[in-house]
Enzyme design. Sequence first.
Site, PDB file in Angstrom:
ATOM      1  N   HIS A   1      20.768  21.166 -11.421  1.00 27.87           N
ATOM      2  CA  HIS A   1      21.248  20.532 -13.041  1.00 27.87           C
ATOM      3  C   HIS A   1      22.613  21.242 -13.199  1.00 27.87           C
ATOM      4  O   HIS A   1      22.719  22.598 -12.701  1.00 27.87           O
ATOM      5  CB  HIS A   1      20.119  20.953 -13.754  1.00 27.87           C
TER       6      HIS A   1
ATOM      7  N   ASP B   1      14.657  27.650 -11.535  1.00 28.26           N
ATOM      8  CA  ASP B   1      14.736  26.654 -12.828  1.00 28.26           C
ATOM      9  C   ASP B   1      13.447  25.619 -12.710  1.00 28.26           C
ATOM     10  O   ASP B   1      13.402  25.023 -11.661  1.00 28.26           O
ATOM     11  CB  ASP B   1      15.985  25.758 -12.738  1.00 28.26           C
TER      12      ASP B   1
ATOM     13  N   GLN C   1      11.545  21.035 -14.581  1.00 21.61           N
ATOM     14  CA  GLN C   1      11.006  19.723 -14.303  1.00 21.61           C
ATOM     15  C   GLN C   1       9.526  19.987 -13.471  1.00 21.61           C
ATOM     16  O   GLN C   1       8.777  19.075 -13.207  1.00 21.61           O
ATOM     17  CB  GLN C   1      11.498  18.851 -13.145  1.00 21.61           C
TER      18      GLN C   1
ATOM     19  N   LYS D   1      10.235  19.746 -22.351  1.00 21.75           N
ATOM     20  CA  LYS D   1       9.943  18.741 -21.168  1.00 21.75           C
ATOM     21  C   LYS D   1       8.427  18.910 -20.760  1.00 21.75           C
ATOM     22  O   LYS D   1       8.031  18.196 -20.016  1.00 21.75           O
ATOM     23  CB  LYS D   1      10.803  19.203 -19.901  1.00 21.75           C
TER      24      LYS D   1
HETATM   25  C1  PLP Z   1      16.193  20.652 -13.505  1.00 23.31           C
HETATM   26  C2  PLP Z   1      16.558  21.070 -14.889  1.00 23.31           C
HETATM   27  N1  PLP Z   1      17.055  22.169 -15.340  1.00 23.31           N
HETATM   28  C3  PLP Z   1      17.605  22.394 -16.589  1.00 23.31           C
HETATM   29  C4  PLP Z   1      17.709  21.542 -17.402  1.00 23.31           C
HETATM   30  C5  PLP Z   1      18.053  22.011 -18.835  1.00 23.31           C
HETATM   31  O1  PLP Z   1      17.104  22.064 -19.907  1.00 23.31           O
HETATM   32  P1  PLP Z   1      17.413  22.121 -21.460  1.00 23.31           P
HETATM   33  O2  PLP Z   1      18.527  20.932 -21.741  1.00 23.31           O
HETATM   34  O3  PLP Z   1      16.183  22.023 -22.104  1.00 23.31           O
HETATM   35  O4  PLP Z   1      18.038  23.447 -21.526  1.00 23.31           O
HETATM   36  C6  PLP Z   1      17.193  20.244 -17.126  1.00 23.31           C
HETATM   37  C7  PLP Z   1      17.018  19.247 -18.392  1.00 23.31           C
HETATM   38  O5  PLP Z   1      17.403  17.956 -18.238  1.00 23.31           O
HETATM   39  C8  PLP Z   1      16.523  19.985 -15.828  1.00 23.31           C
HETATM   40  O6  PLP Z   1      16.176  18.698 -15.685  1.00 23.31           O
END
Ligand code: PLP
Lengths: 422, 150
Positions: free
Chosen positions: A138, A215, A218, A241
């Site tokens: 991401h 990370d 998900q 999430k």
């Molecule tokens: C795999 C992954 N990492 C990081 C994030 C970032 O999350 P946040 O926007 O809650 O910081 C997301 C959210 O879309 C994600 O799906």
Amino acid sequence: MTTAHRATPRTRAARPAPEVATRRADFPLLATRVHGRPLVYLDNAATSQKPQAVIDAITRYYETANANVHRGVYSLSEHATAAYEGAREKARAFLNAREAREIIFVRSTTEGINLVASSFGRTNLGPGDEVLISAMEHHSNIVPWQLICEERGATLRVIPMNQAGELLLDEYERRLTERTKIVALVHVSNSLGTINPVREVVARAHARGIPVLVDGAQAAPHMPVDVQALDCDFYTVSGHKMFGPTGIGMLYGKAPRLEAMPPYQGGGDMIRSVTFARTTFAEIPAKFEAGTPHIAGAIGLGAAIDYLSRLDWGLVAAHEADLLAYASARLLEVPGVRLVGTAAHKASVISFVVAGVHAHDVGTIVDQEGVAIRTGHHCTQPVMEFFGVPATARASFAFYNTREDADALVAALAKVRQVFGG
Amino acid sequence: MTDLTELYQQTIIEHNRSPRNFKKLEHANRTAEGYNAICGDKITLYLRLEDDVIREIAFQGSGCAISQASASLMTSAVAGKTKVEAQALFRAFHDMVAGGADAAADPGTLGKLAAFAGVRQFPARVKCANLSWHTLRAALAAAAEPVSTE
Ligand SMILES: Cc1ncc(COP(=O)(O)O)c(C=O)c1O
């Protein structure tokens, strides 16, 4: 062959685990109607809905317990502090960390990664050093590392993947060198659904003394996470999430790692003593929690964790595997649909494209049928480029989704053909 | 309930399927790039501008049906027009897809562009319809930076 292709269930009758069917009623928003139709919410990877227990916990906090934490000697503040620190203990248990002080409350996964990139990076990265991430990250696990690499004269390197969206572990091994200072990897890909072999990745990095950040944004909504079993050095998630509130997340770090890192932000609550000449910092976790924290958010997250801990995760896993297999098979029955991300080991996140129709048009059309899916690059532009698509449509299922939700999506996709012909 | 056929009018579907003026103009004297960061819609616009008249105009790009059809119809509409006329058309188009209730343009002035009237009921898609027009404005102003509709 993917799991999805192998297990093509032929029965149409929705038969959600009884557990799951009753759980739907815990989420008030799922009863909403959109364009006059019942909402079919399939954008859980963007954010999940919240059970009443979480909404109530936040309301109750503001109605009965609101005070600043770690400051007042009066009983209300002591209560708020106990609730906030209680949430930290719940977070510890949720991730199976050794100690509660290894849990830092942050705003989100994004902030957790920025904290580590900045704080670890400032002290451990120099010219010629390398940070290793994967091809399916991401943007939030790319950009913070680019920023710190640029600042420190270090280089960002990438572990490639195959056409199914699976990491190439031999290529990974080849990129682990004495220059590698940290590995940062997504546990479950938000755009491909791939579940990465985190334990294996950590073991190979540790064999060379390299720390690993995971990370987990998900992963947390789909599976129990055990940071001790994974043996990762850092693990970060977003509350929103995993059925909790927005604006709150957790960063787990092994205590010795966190202790060795300088503060990320300065301010109140993170100090031991301040003079104009010199400040000494508090112990972890306070060292990394400058300023008044999101107290209500932490309490709401604690309520989400309580909620999740009452679920039967064996049932949830079976139900989500069924949804993944069923929805994948049904989508493939739709003319022109192609799945993007066909890893053998997948969470219930399905990206797809419809031949000749841009994902945004697909999204608008199915929305008219009450079906909410995400369309676009999902903050993973390099993944889109790898698969040669400008965008995908993505249906992401939570445990409260049903086979009927998949059926509704497939029925809505028929409208796409009606509009676009062909 | 908003009707999908109002958004995806036949003209739009047809121009998406076979966009007009979809090519690179080798002898263009103005080019501009438009990019919609949320959707990833992209267009490159090529113009041959002489004495403030758009003698030739063409585009290349990729994106959703609304953005592609809009670029196709926009290039058809402004070809041969003066800069001032094109700018007036942009204002009328913008008012039609995104203006306030009182801004509803006279469809007569817009001709085929009136096919985009349904877009105003889909706020998330206004950017798609406007992308080629913002890019045109940049090309006419000879802006060097890629434009974005953010
Ligand atoms: C795999 C992954 N990492 C990081 C994030 C970032 O999350 P946040 O926007 O809650 O910081 C997301 C959210 O879309 C994600 O799906």
